[in-house]
Design a protein around this motif. Structure first.
Motif, PDB file in Angstrom:
ATOM      1  N   ARG A 278     -33.602  59.422  16.505  1.00  0.00           N
ATOM      2  CA  ARG A 278     -34.174  58.824  15.284  1.00  0.00           C
ATOM      3  C   ARG A 278     -35.291  57.880  15.665  1.00  0.00           C
TER       4      ARG A 278
ATOM      5  N   LYS B  96     -27.191  67.398  18.061  1.00  0.00           N
ATOM      6  CA  LYS B  96     -26.933  67.739  16.665  1.00  0.00           C
ATOM      7  C   LYS B  96     -28.099  67.378  15.757  1.00  0.00           C
ATOM      8  N   ARG B  97     -28.611  66.148  15.872  1.00  0.00           N
ATOM      9  CA  ARG B  97     -29.617  65.682  14.923  1.00  0.00           C
ATOM     10  C   ARG B  97     -30.905  65.264  15.575  1.00  0.00           C
TER      11      ARG B  97
END
Length: 52
Positions: free
Chosen positions: A50, A46-47
């Motif tokens: 990080r 999804k993202r």
């Protein structure tokens, strides 16, 4: 108390209950939604990862 119709659907019976069934009905609905909406997508899909 539960009732079952001719299609074998089960639902809380409000007429046969001595108390309120709102909490029971809300719990049944929440569990059904959680089971049906099982998201198998990874958070990284999804993202992405990080970085710090």
């Amino acid at each position: 108390m539960l009732i079952e119709d001719r299609n074998e659907n089960v639902a809380p019976a409000k007429k046969k209950s001595t108390g309120r069934i709102d909490g029971v009905a809300a719990t049944i609905n929440a569990l059904a939604r959680a089971i049906i909406h099982e998201d198998t997508t990874s958070v990284f899909e999804k993202r992405g990862p990080r970085t710090l």
